[in-house]
Design an enzyme around this catalytic site. Structure first.
Site, PDB file in Angstrom:
ATOM      1  N   ASP A  58      46.909  46.268  31.112  1.00  0.00           N
ATOM      2  CA  ASP A  58      46.753  47.617  31.818  1.00  0.00           C
ATOM      3  C   ASP A  58      48.072  48.306  31.915  1.00  0.00           C
ATOM      4  OD1 ASP A  58      45.416  50.070  32.284  1.00  0.00           O
ATOM      5  OD2 ASP A  58      45.052  49.066  34.228  1.00  0.00           O
ATOM      6  N   ASN A 117      49.611  50.833  29.342  1.00  0.00           N
ATOM      7  CA  ASN A 117      50.459  51.172  28.275  1.00  0.00           C
ATOM      8  C   ASN A 117      50.366  53.002  28.236  1.00  0.00           C
ATOM      9  OD1 ASN A 117      50.091  48.699  27.461  1.00  0.00           O
ATOM     10  ND2 ASN A 117      48.346  49.279  25.926  1.00  0.00           N
ATOM     11  N   ARG A 138      50.326  54.752  31.015  1.00  0.00           N
ATOM     12  CA  ARG A 138      51.567  55.364  32.141  1.00  0.00           C
ATOM     13  C   ARG A 138      52.892  54.889  31.479  1.00  0.00           C
ATOM     14  NH1 ARG A 138      48.322  52.117  36.712  1.00  0.00           N
ATOM     15  NH2 ARG A 138      47.166  51.713  34.758  1.00  0.00           N
ATOM     16  N   ARG A 181      50.197  58.560  24.125  1.00  0.00           N
ATOM     17  CA  ARG A 181      49.654  57.265  24.394  1.00  0.00           C
ATOM     18  C   ARG A 181      49.764  56.316  23.229  1.00  0.00           C
ATOM     19  NH1 ARG A 181      46.604  57.125  28.758  1.00  0.00           N
ATOM     20  NH2 ARG A 181      45.217  55.458  27.828  1.00  0.00           N
ATOM     21  N   ASN A 232      35.623  50.806  26.296  1.00  0.00           N
ATOM     22  CA  ASN A 232      36.653  51.736  25.828  1.00  0.00           C
ATOM     23  C   ASN A 232      36.200  52.751  24.672  1.00  0.00           C
ATOM     24  OD1 ASN A 232      39.356  49.175  25.959  1.00  0.00           O
ATOM     25  ND2 ASN A 232      38.912  50.802  27.313  1.00  0.00           N
ATOM     26  N   ARG A 286      46.089  40.760  36.050  1.00  0.00           N
ATOM     27  CA  ARG A 286      45.982  42.295  35.413  1.00  0.00           C
ATOM     28  C   ARG A 286      47.391  43.050  35.925  1.00  0.00           C
ATOM     29  NH1 ARG A 286      40.842  46.501  35.804  1.00  0.00           N
ATOM     30  NH2 ARG A 286      42.125  47.955  34.920  1.00  0.00           N
ATOM     31  N   SER A 335      37.077  45.261  36.040  1.00  0.00           N
ATOM     32  CA  SER A 335      36.642  46.018  34.779  1.00  0.00           C
ATOM     33  C   SER A 335      35.860  45.198  33.689  1.00  0.00           C
ATOM     34  CB  SER A 335      38.017  46.409  34.275  1.00  0.00           C
ATOM     35  OG  SER A 335      38.539  47.452  34.723  1.00  0.00           O
TER      36      SER A 335
HETATM   37  C1  FPP Z   1      45.289  49.680  28.860  1.00  0.00           C
HETATM   38  O1  FPP Z   1      46.056  50.499  28.854  1.00  0.00           O
HETATM   39  C2  FPP Z   1      45.181  48.933  27.543  1.00  0.00           C
HETATM   40  C3  FPP Z   1      44.298  49.058  26.378  1.00  0.00           C
HETATM   41  C4  FPP Z   1      42.996  49.595  26.755  1.00  0.00           C
HETATM   42  C5  FPP Z   1      44.405  48.468  25.247  1.00  0.00           C
HETATM   43  C6  FPP Z   1      45.236  47.514  25.280  1.00  0.00           C
HETATM   44  C7  FPP Z   1      45.654  47.025  23.674  1.00  0.00           C
HETATM   45  C8  FPP Z   1      46.819  46.605  23.264  1.00  0.00           C
HETATM   46  C9  FPP Z   1      47.891  46.132  24.051  1.00  0.00           C
HETATM   47  C10 FPP Z   1      46.835  46.736  21.841  1.00  0.00           C
HETATM   48  C11 FPP Z   1      45.933  45.647  21.096  1.00  0.00           C
HETATM   49  C12 FPP Z   1      46.480  44.170  21.466  1.00  0.00           C
HETATM   50  C13 FPP Z   1      46.448  43.266  20.411  1.00  0.00           C
HETATM   51  C14 FPP Z   1      46.388  41.895  20.506  1.00  0.00           C
HETATM   52  C15 FPP Z   1      46.337  43.631  18.943  1.00  0.00           C
HETATM   53  P1  FPP Z   1      45.958  52.075  29.188  1.00  0.00           P
HETATM   54  O2  FPP Z   1      45.692  52.910  28.146  1.00  0.00           O
HETATM   55  O3  FPP Z   1      44.553  52.069  30.083  1.00  0.00           O
HETATM   56  O4  FPP Z   1      46.886  52.251  30.139  1.00  0.00           O
HETATM   57  P2  FPP Z   1      46.796  53.476  31.394  1.00  0.00           P
HETATM   58  O5  FPP Z   1      45.762  52.729  32.449  1.00  0.00           O
HETATM   59  O6  FPP Z   1      48.225  53.490  31.821  1.00  0.00           O
HETATM   60  O7  FPP Z   1      46.402  54.693  30.834  1.00  0.00           O
END
Ligand code: FPP
Length: 247
Positions: A27, A29, A31, A40, A75, A195, A203
């Site tokens: 979690d 990415n 931010r 994003r 998602n 996490r 989640s």
């Molecule tokens: C959460 O960050 C992350 C995700 C919903 C997706 C995670 C996916 C990857 C890292 C890429 C795919 C992985 C592989 C192995 C191909 P968020 O977007 O919810 O972050 P935030 O809470 O800060 O907005």
């Protein structure tokens, strides 16, 4: 009373035991990108880089199984462009990394209803899984279109069907019967669930499997999570006392 099939042996305090199976909710990415005034998608791209690093580190640190929560059944509620970005990254990850994974002895497994993804992604995944099926050093499990409640519903439906068909006595159903019908049925028990990004929620991830797992919530945003962070999490696990309900 018969002992639950999932009951595990207790280990002494601070046994320095290494986890066999570690799962990560990747979690933060979004931010990470926001802090840098980036879109994003840039955060997700760095998220994939972090996933690559951690898969390598998992092998080096001797983990048997690494499970990554890449796309949840919830998602789909994200904007279509973000879903498309994530699927594009998944495609590229499989195409670009499969050779390295195969050579490093990594077996790829998927949990979740991945057949609902685009047909080309499903085909890529099936071929990557077939190609790495004989590997045994590390198992990389990617959770795709995964939701723990949906997984449990599938297990319950399968039990109900077996009961209706007279193959199973409903009153004899035990935890082992449920374990055997989960997507994780062939994997070792989950030891440690991490996490990132400071959020303290599961989640809808591995709810059943986390029953006796150690939970570790770290503030690091996923794109910044690295080998040292994983090594620290593993060391932390070795210091925890797991009693599995005993004393
Ligand atoms: C959460 O960050 C992350 C995700 C919903 C997706 C995670 C996916 C990857 C890292 C890429 C795919 C992985 C592989 C192995 C191909 P968020 O977007 O919810 O972050 P935030 O809470 O800060 O907005």
């Amino acid at each position: 009373m018969k002992q639950a099939a999932t009951a595990q042996q207790s280990v002494p305090a601070g046994a320095g035991r290494a986890p066999r199976h570690v799962a990560i909710i990747m979690d933060g990415n979004g931010r990470w990108a926001k802090k840098r005034l980036l879109p994003r998608a840039a955060g997700h791209r760095q998220g994939v880089e972090a996933a690559r690093r951690i898969v390598r580190a998992a092998g080096e640190l001797g983990l048997e199984v690494l499970t990554l929560y890449a796309f949840s059944s919830e998602n789909w509620r994200r904007p279509a462009t973000e879903i498309s970005d994530l699927m594009g990254l998944l495609r590229r990850f499989i195409v670009n990394d499969i050779d390295e994974l195969a050579e490093a002895g990594v077996r790829l497994r998927i949990i979740g209803d991945y057949h609902a993804l685009e047909p080309d992604v499903v085909a890529m995944i099936d071929s990557a899984m077939a190609r790495t099926a004989g590997n045994s050093k590390t198992t990389l499990v990617i959770a795709l279109n995964y939701g723990a409640q949906q997984e449990l519903v599938r297990a319950v439906r399968s039990l109900a069907a077996d009961a209706l068909a007279g193959k199973i006595d409903p009153l004899a159903i035990d935890t082992g019967d449920i374990d055997a019908r989960l997507d994780t049925c062939d994997l070792p028990p989950l030891d440690l669930l991490i996490r990132t990004s400071g959020e303290k929620r599961l989640s809808n991830f591995l709810l059943w499997q986390a029953a006796y797992a150690e939970l570790l919530f770290v503030d690091t945003l996923w794109p910044d999570f690295d080998r040292d962070a994983l090594a620290e999490a593993i060391a932390h696990f070795g210091q925890r006392e797991r009693r599995f309900g005993g004393l």
